[in-house]
Design a protein around this motif. Structure first.
Motif, PDB file in Angstrom:
ATOM      1  N   GLY A 172      13.040 152.576 -23.474  1.00  0.00           N
ATOM      2  CA  GLY A 172      11.642 152.792 -23.816  1.00  0.00           C
ATOM      3  C   GLY A 172      11.168 151.825 -24.881  1.00  0.00           C
ATOM      4  O   GLY A 172      11.737 150.749 -25.064  1.00  0.00           O
ATOM      5  N   HIS A 173      10.125 152.227 -25.591  1.00  0.00           N
ATOM      6  CA  HIS A 173       9.494 151.330 -26.572  1.00  0.00           C
ATOM      7  C   HIS A 173      10.205 151.361 -27.923  1.00  0.00           C
ATOM      8  O   HIS A 173      10.242 150.377 -28.630  1.00  0.00           O
ATOM      9  CB  HIS A 173       8.029 151.721 -26.753  1.00  0.00           C
ATOM     10  N   TYR A 174      10.732 152.521 -28.275  1.00  0.00           N
ATOM     11  CA  TYR A 174      11.302 152.685 -29.624  1.00  0.00           C
ATOM     12  C   TYR A 174      12.824 152.673 -29.642  1.00  0.00           C
ATOM     13  O   TYR A 174      13.420 152.750 -30.713  1.00  0.00           O
ATOM     14  CB  TYR A 174      10.874 154.027 -30.217  1.00  0.00           C
ATOM     15  N   GLY A 175      13.463 152.672 -28.499  1.00  0.00           N
ATOM     16  CA  GLY A 175      14.928 152.768 -28.429  1.00  0.00           C
ATOM     17  C   GLY A 175      15.616 151.685 -29.250  1.00  0.00           C
ATOM     18  O   GLY A 175      15.065 150.599 -29.463  1.00  0.00           O
ATOM     19  N   ASP A 176      16.820 151.990 -29.733  1.00  0.00           N
ATOM     20  CA  ASP A 176      17.537 151.044 -30.584  1.00  0.00           C
ATOM     21  C   ASP A 176      17.986 149.818 -29.814  1.00  0.00           C
ATOM     22  O   ASP A 176      17.976 148.718 -30.353  1.00  0.00           O
ATOM     23  CB  ASP A 176      18.767 151.727 -31.198  1.00  0.00           C
ATOM     24  N   ALA A 177      18.429 150.030 -28.575  1.00  0.00           N
ATOM     25  CA  ALA A 177      19.014 148.891 -27.878  1.00  0.00           C
ATOM     26  C   ALA A 177      18.969 149.048 -26.375  1.00  0.00           C
ATOM     27  O   ALA A 177      19.211 150.124 -25.848  1.00  0.00           O
ATOM     28  CB  ALA A 177      20.473 148.715 -28.309  1.00  0.00           C
ATOM     29  N   ALA A 178      18.648 147.945 -25.712  1.00  0.00           N
ATOM     30  CA  ALA A 178      18.817 147.839 -24.259  1.00  0.00           C
ATOM     31  C   ALA A 178      19.617 146.574 -24.033  1.00  0.00           C
ATOM     32  O   ALA A 178      19.252 145.506 -24.541  1.00  0.00           O
ATOM     33  CB  ALA A 178      17.471 147.749 -23.561  1.00  0.00           C
ATOM     34  N   PHE A 179      20.714 146.700 -23.326  1.00  0.00           N
ATOM     35  CA  PHE A 179      21.546 145.534 -23.005  1.00  0.00           C
ATOM     36  C   PHE A 179      21.654 145.397 -21.501  1.00  0.00           C
ATOM     37  O   PHE A 179      21.832 146.385 -20.793  1.00  0.00           O
ATOM     38  CB  PHE A 179      22.959 145.692 -23.585  1.00  0.00           C
ATOM     39  N   TRP A 180      21.553 144.172 -21.034  1.00  0.00           N
ATOM     40  CA  TRP A 180      21.736 143.892 -19.617  1.00  0.00           C
ATOM     41  C   TRP A 180      22.668 142.690 -19.490  1.00  0.00           C
ATOM     42  O   TRP A 180      22.999 142.055 -20.501  1.00  0.00           O
ATOM     43  CB  TRP A 180      20.386 143.659 -18.929  1.00  0.00           C
ATOM     44  N   MET A 181      23.106 142.401 -18.263  1.00  0.00           N
ATOM     45  CA  MET A 181      24.195 141.436 -18.116  1.00  0.00           C
ATOM     46  C   MET A 181      23.738 140.058 -17.669  1.00  0.00           C
ATOM     47  O   MET A 181      23.029 139.909 -16.676  1.00  0.00           O
ATOM     48  CB  MET A 181      25.244 141.967 -17.134  1.00  0.00           C
ATOM     49  N   ASP A 182      24.156 139.075 -18.445  1.00  0.00           N
ATOM     50  CA  ASP A 182      24.098 137.670 -18.043  1.00  0.00           C
ATOM     51  C   ASP A 182      25.495 137.394 -17.476  1.00  0.00           C
ATOM     52  O   ASP A 182      26.491 137.574 -18.184  1.00  0.00           O
ATOM     53  CB  ASP A 182      23.796 136.820 -19.284  1.00  0.00           C
ATOM     54  N   ASP A 183      25.559 136.984 -16.197  1.00  0.00           N
ATOM     55  CA  ASP A 183      26.865 136.877 -15.531  1.00  0.00           C
ATOM     56  C   ASP A 183      27.834 135.951 -16.259  1.00  0.00           C
ATOM     57  O   ASP A 183      29.046 136.122 -16.175  1.00  0.00           O
ATOM     58  CB  ASP A 183      26.690 136.373 -14.087  1.00  0.00           C
ATOM     59  N   MET A 184      27.306 134.935 -16.945  1.00  0.00           N
ATOM     60  CA  MET A 184      28.176 133.976 -17.628  1.00  0.00           C
ATOM     61  C   MET A 184      28.641 134.504 -18.982  1.00  0.00           C
ATOM     62  O   MET A 184      29.747 134.234 -19.419  1.00  0.00           O
ATOM     63  CB  MET A 184      27.439 132.641 -17.847  1.00  0.00           C
ATOM     64  N   VAL A 185      27.776 135.253 -19.652  1.00  0.00           N
ATOM     65  CA  VAL A 185      28.000 135.597 -21.062  1.00  0.00           C
ATOM     66  C   VAL A 185      28.532 137.016 -21.245  1.00  0.00           C
ATOM     67  O   VAL A 185      29.430 137.276 -22.041  1.00  0.00           O
ATOM     68  CB  VAL A 185      26.653 135.468 -21.834  1.00  0.00           C
ATOM     69  N   GLY A 186      27.930 137.951 -20.542  1.00  0.00           N
ATOM     70  CA  GLY A 186      28.183 139.369 -20.777  1.00  0.00           C
ATOM     71  C   GLY A 186      26.857 140.041 -21.115  1.00  0.00           C
ATOM     72  O   GLY A 186      25.830 139.679 -20.540  1.00  0.00           O
ATOM     73  N   PHE A 187      26.873 141.002 -22.046  1.00  0.00           N
ATOM     74  CA  PHE A 187      25.663 141.784 -22.316  1.00  0.00           C
ATOM     75  C   PHE A 187      24.757 141.081 -23.335  1.00  0.00           C
ATOM     76  O   PHE A 187      25.222 140.607 -24.363  1.00  0.00           O
ATOM     77  CB  PHE A 187      26.034 143.200 -22.754  1.00  0.00           C
ATOM     78  N   VAL A 188      23.480 141.028 -23.002  1.00  0.00           N
ATOM     79  CA  VAL A 188      22.487 140.335 -23.832  1.00  0.00           C
ATOM     80  C   VAL A 188      21.282 141.252 -24.021  1.00  0.00           C
ATOM     81  O   VAL A 188      21.176 142.304 -23.380  1.00  0.00           O
ATOM     82  CB  VAL A 188      22.047 139.002 -23.175  1.00  0.00           C
ATOM     83  N   THR A 189      20.371 140.840 -24.894  1.00  0.00           N
ATOM     84  CA  THR A 189      19.172 141.639 -25.120  1.00  0.00           C
ATOM     85  C   THR A 189      18.018 140.701 -25.490  1.00  0.00           C
ATOM     86  O   THR A 189      18.096 139.506 -25.185  1.00  0.00           O
ATOM     87  CB  THR A 189      19.440 142.721 -26.201  1.00  0.00           C
ATOM     88  N   SER A 190      16.958 141.235 -26.096  1.00  0.00           N
ATOM     89  CA  SER A 190      15.841 140.375 -26.513  1.00  0.00           C
ATOM     90  C   SER A 190      15.415 140.771 -27.921  1.00  0.00           C
ATOM     91  O   SER A 190      15.850 141.798 -28.445  1.00  0.00           O
ATOM     92  CB  SER A 190      14.652 140.505 -25.555  1.00  0.00           C
TER      93      SER A 190
END
Ligand SMILES: [Zn+2]
Length: 536
Positions: A172-190
């Protein structure tokens, strides 16, 4: 967001003390330690029942210890990942949360917009332009937002998925963290969530990068004859093959096929395992479930969708992914028991959409359906529209079973509607006006029509017809195979070992969480709490 909550906390601390002393932990003793929200991307409702006799892990536990709703249906179409997840977390249809598709044509910008794109943020842990992601297009709070709001930011909300939209919609808007996967790197965020990756994610990415999961061979968990009796032969004519493989049969040489192609992980049971592993790492590193407020662990398993698209719902490979996901979820629940204690957390499970059968395969078996090439279908619809004598002719964009027209004249919209219904693939078509005003539930499924993100004419393909490549399968329609998903809640006070068959909706997931946690409904919720009675 942390800074915002720090200010609120400071204001709260500066407020004058009340005459009557409040308890130090006001009424929070009944709060669960952890809310675990699981979404299995493309999980048809029948996957929970069809393989039930073979489940011994997490699915088995959800069935025997949880409240299972067997007849959960989406009430919107197109049934895609972005909208499905947004419905699950906001408790409202796309007309309320704004996520009408994965991508949509924005008439004001004159281009397609991705549901979680945000060009104002920067990728973190990645340099990909495609990681500029945030929840800014979601026009509602989520239940996880409401939990953050109610705890003045003290609840920790962590969301993980291989897909950005699977994690961001959950945090959501206030959540601490959202991580998704970059196939080369692993988990990333913004930068919407953080200015840099937490040290524990960096170390997880070092030790558990996607390529490191592609070892050995992938063979069936059980005897081949079991798979044969549930799904038929290992190799079928319209089943796609793993990239680099010229066979559609077990066993698969993961090390060989994965060399130079770490993205292969998405199509193997290892894609689910990496999500379990990062979730367990998060539990430890972030002490989830050990604070004074309820924390959230939200997981969206993308592999069943990636593999489902490639091979279709009849593949032995897909069945094996579900048998292994059962064990992987079992591992997660055992670890939660060990860390937090049985009965100290709640779990929900649902899916963002189902999937169709491969229409070529269905046709071979005797159901007179057809597979339509998307580009050819669009051309044919365009030809039908071009033959019309419209006041203002021209199609601006086609996509998501919607047509954006130049004309603002509703007489023109009706002409287009009638014209495209002559196409043999089209079951029904409606104008935006009809969609707005109709009470027919089938038409109302298109009720993402009232805002600037939608077109002027909507249509639906006939049941069983697929607009996709020759192989594998897709989803997106309003037909039951795409709308029907499992819905389960498990935890203290929730009736165990009980099935409900009434029609319910994934938009009921969020209000159910709100009731369990004693927090406000998300800002646009139209769903209702699921009809079970909580024991105390
Ligand atoms: Zn999909």
């Amino acid at each position: 967001m942390r800074i915002y909550w720090t200010i609120l906390t400071a204001l709260a601390l500066a407020a004058p003390a009340h005459a009557q002393k409040k308890p130090t932990s006001p009424g929070r003793e009944a709060q669960p330690k952890l809310a675990v929200s699981i979404v299995v991307d493309q999980m048809r409702a029948d996957y929970l029942s069809r393989f039930a006799s073979l489940y011994i892990g997490g699915f088995k536990r959800l069935i025997s210890e949880g409240q299972v709703f067997r007849n959960g249906h989406y009430t919107h179409s197109p049934t895609y990942t972005g909208p499905g997840h947004a419905v699950i977390y906001t408790g409202t249809d796309p007309s309320g949360n704004g996520i009408i598709a994965n991508d949509w044509y924005d008439p004001a910008l004159g281009r397609s917009v991705y549901c979680v794109e945000d060009l104002d943020v920067q990728p973190v842990g990645s340099t990909r332009e495609s990681d500029k992601r945030s929840p800014k297009n979601i026009r509602s709070t989520t239940w996880t937002d409401e939990l953050e709001w109610a705890s003045v930011g003290a609840s920790k909300v962590f969301a993980f998925s291989l897909k950005d939209r699977g994690a961001i919609t959950a945090a959501g808007h206030y959540g601490d963290a959202a991580f998704w996967m970059d196939d080369m790197v692993g988990f990333v965020t913004s930068t919407h969530y953080a200015s840099q990756l937490p040290a524990w994610i960096e170390s997880f990415n070092r030790d558990h990068n996607p390529a490191s999961y592609l070892k050995g061979t992938w063979e069936r968990l059980m005897d081949p004859s079991v798979y044969e009796s549930f799904t038929g032969p290992d190799e079928r004519p319209f089943e796609g093959k793993l990239r680099g493989s010229n066979s559609g049969k077990f066993p698969y040489d993961l090390a060989g096929l994965g060399a130079g192609n770490p993205g292969l992980i998405r199509y193997t049971p290892q894609g689910n395992q990496i999500l379990i592993d990062v979730a367990l790492a998060a539990l430890d590193a972030e002490n989830l479930g050990r604070g004074t407020h309820t924390d959230v662990l939200a997981l969206s398993f993308s592999t069943p969708d990636h593999l489902g698209h490639l091979m279709g719902p009849r593949a032995q490979e897909l069945m094996d992914v579900y048998l292994r996901l059962d064990l992987q979820l079992g591992q997660l629940f055992d670890e939660l028991d060990r860390r937090l204690g049985r009965g100290n957390y709640y779990v929900s499970l649902t899916a963002d959409h189902g999937s169709c059968d491969n229409s070529n395969q269905a046709a071979l078996d005797g159901f007179a359906v057809q597979n339509w090439n998307g580009r050819e279908l669009e051309e044919q619809l365009n030809q039908l529209i071009a033959a019309l004598d419209l006041d203002e002719p021209g199609v601006v964009h086609m996509g998501n079973d919607q047509i954006h027209l130049k004309s603002r004249d509703d007489d023109d919209w009706e002409l287009v509607r009638d014209a495209i219904m002559q196409h043999p693939a089209v079951q029904m078509a409606w104008t935006a006006d009809e969609v707005r005003s109709s009470c027919d539930p089938k038409v109302a499924m298109r009720r993402n029509a009232f805002d600037a993100r939608s077109g002027q004419v909507f249509y639906e393909l006939k049941s069983g017809h697929m607009d996709y490549g020759e192989e594998g399968c897709t989803h997106g329609s309003g037909h039951s195979y795409d709308s029907h998903v499992p819905m389960v809640f498990m935890g203290p006070g929730i009736p165990a070992n009980s099935d409900r068959w009434e029609r319910v909706h994934p938009r009921d997931m969020a209000p159910t969480w709100s009731m369990i946690l004693g927090i406000a409904l998300p800002s646009s919720t139209t769903g209702d709490p699921l009809p079970f009675t909580m024991g105390r």
